[in-house]
Every structure is written in structure tokens, then in C-alpha cells.
Write an enzyme that holds these catalytic residues in place. Sequence first.
Site, PDB file in Angstrom:
ATOM      1  CB  CYS A  90      -0.953  -5.121  -0.892  1.00  0.00           C
ATOM      2  SG  CYS A  90      -2.674  -4.485  -0.607  1.00  0.00           S
ATOM      3  CD  GLU A  91      -1.153   1.424   2.911  1.00  0.00           C
ATOM      4  OE1 GLU A  91      -0.126   1.660   3.531  1.00  0.00           O
ATOM      5  OE2 GLU A  91      -1.920   2.601   2.664  1.00  0.00           O
ATOM      6  CG  HIS A  92      -5.514  -1.119   0.551  1.00  0.00           C
ATOM      7  ND1 HIS A  92      -5.006  -0.597  -0.846  1.00  0.00           N
ATOM      8  CD2 HIS A  92      -5.409  -0.085   1.217  1.00  0.00           C
ATOM      9  CE1 HIS A  92      -4.964   0.973  -0.787  1.00  0.00           C
ATOM     10  NE2 HIS A  92      -5.012   1.298   0.641  1.00  0.00           N
TER      11      HIS A  92
HETATM   12 ZN   LIG Z   1      -4.136  -5.212  -2.135  1.00  0.00          ZN
END
Ligand SMILES: [Zn+2]
Length: 199
Positions: A90-92
Site C-alpha cells: 500500500c503506497e499510503h
Molecule cells: Zn494503506
Amino acid sequence: MELLDNDPTNLGKKLAQSENIMDGLKDLIRLCGDDPDRNGLEETPFRVLKAFLEYTEGYREDPKEHLEKVFDVDHQELVLVKNIEFHSMCEHHFAPFFGVAHVGYIPNEKITGLSKIGRMVEGYAKRFQVQERLTNQIAEAIEEILEPNGTMVVIEAKHMCMCGRGIKKVNSSTTTTSVRGVFAEKGESKMEFLTLLNR
Ligand SMILES: [Zn+2]
């Protein structure tokens, strides 16, 4: 972006040149409340760095190219490859998300090897991603290389950033869909995909 160099044999050199990243990871360990120099954590910054280069191997290739080995086959019916396992990031939150991709297309003369579709999925998964983009990139690769009559991709995944922090929803999973061509135009094509998927 030195770390994204195309030569995998340079891995050792890259790691050696990444002292500042390792120092940053030591600071992170301190910030979290532990001692980066204690026995179990001593080698951790190095291992994290090495792991990140593995998680992002997909940047060092063009995943579409796996599909370029095509065959002329007179087959106009749905080809569906189910349960292609993948692991992504996940890039976040830089937290893993993983699950299965189901990739279907209705050929228009060109078909590709079934294992090639898995390699292509892997190439897009091994990048910093969001599930929606991953789903679209897989569909676009099929569209561009195989020029089929339609493409449909469904991804079901679990996100560790949803499981491990904040709203701790351990069993939640996320489904995303991308449809092109006849799958977008004709309800019965979509139904056929979903019927085969659930069988
Ligand atoms: Zn995430």
C-alpha cells in the site's frame, strides 16, 4: 533515483551506498521507543532496505512485456484465469496488501500463455500501489497487448493497514473491478465471468 537502476547485480553496491537510509531507519526505531543497536534490531535496517528492493522489483521491468508471447488461436470465448495470488504494498502506509486477482478476456485472434498473465500481475503488484490502480493496470495491459473483445479483472485483497491499525477490521477484504469492451457493454458477458468465478 539510483535505487531504481536497471541492473540487479548492483544490489550490493546500492545497499552499501544507502547509509543515510539505514541511519533514517535507526532513527525510526528510536522514535518508536526501541534501541536500534540491540542484538535483534542491529541488522534490521539492512534487512528492511533489502526487502523493500524486493517488494518493488516490478519497477525494474515493463510487466506488459510478459504478454507479448501471443498465439493465433481461433477462440472467441471467455478465457478466465482465477486466483492469481499476489503480494503488494500500500503506497499510503507502506503496509502489505495481498490476495487474488481474477483475469478474464474474450480474445480477438490473439491469446497469451496462462502463466504469462500471472507474471504480468506480479510485475504490477511489486510496486507501491493502491488496489484500484493495480486492477486498472492489469486490465490496460491485456487491452493494449492482446486487443481483445473485452477484458474484466476482479481483485480481492486484505490490507494490513486496515487490519493492524486504526479501525482494526481483521476480516475485512476489499474487492475492485475493472471492465473493458464487451464486459462493459453487455450484461451477459459480465454474468458469464461472475458465474465461472463463483463456481
Ligand atoms: Zn494503506
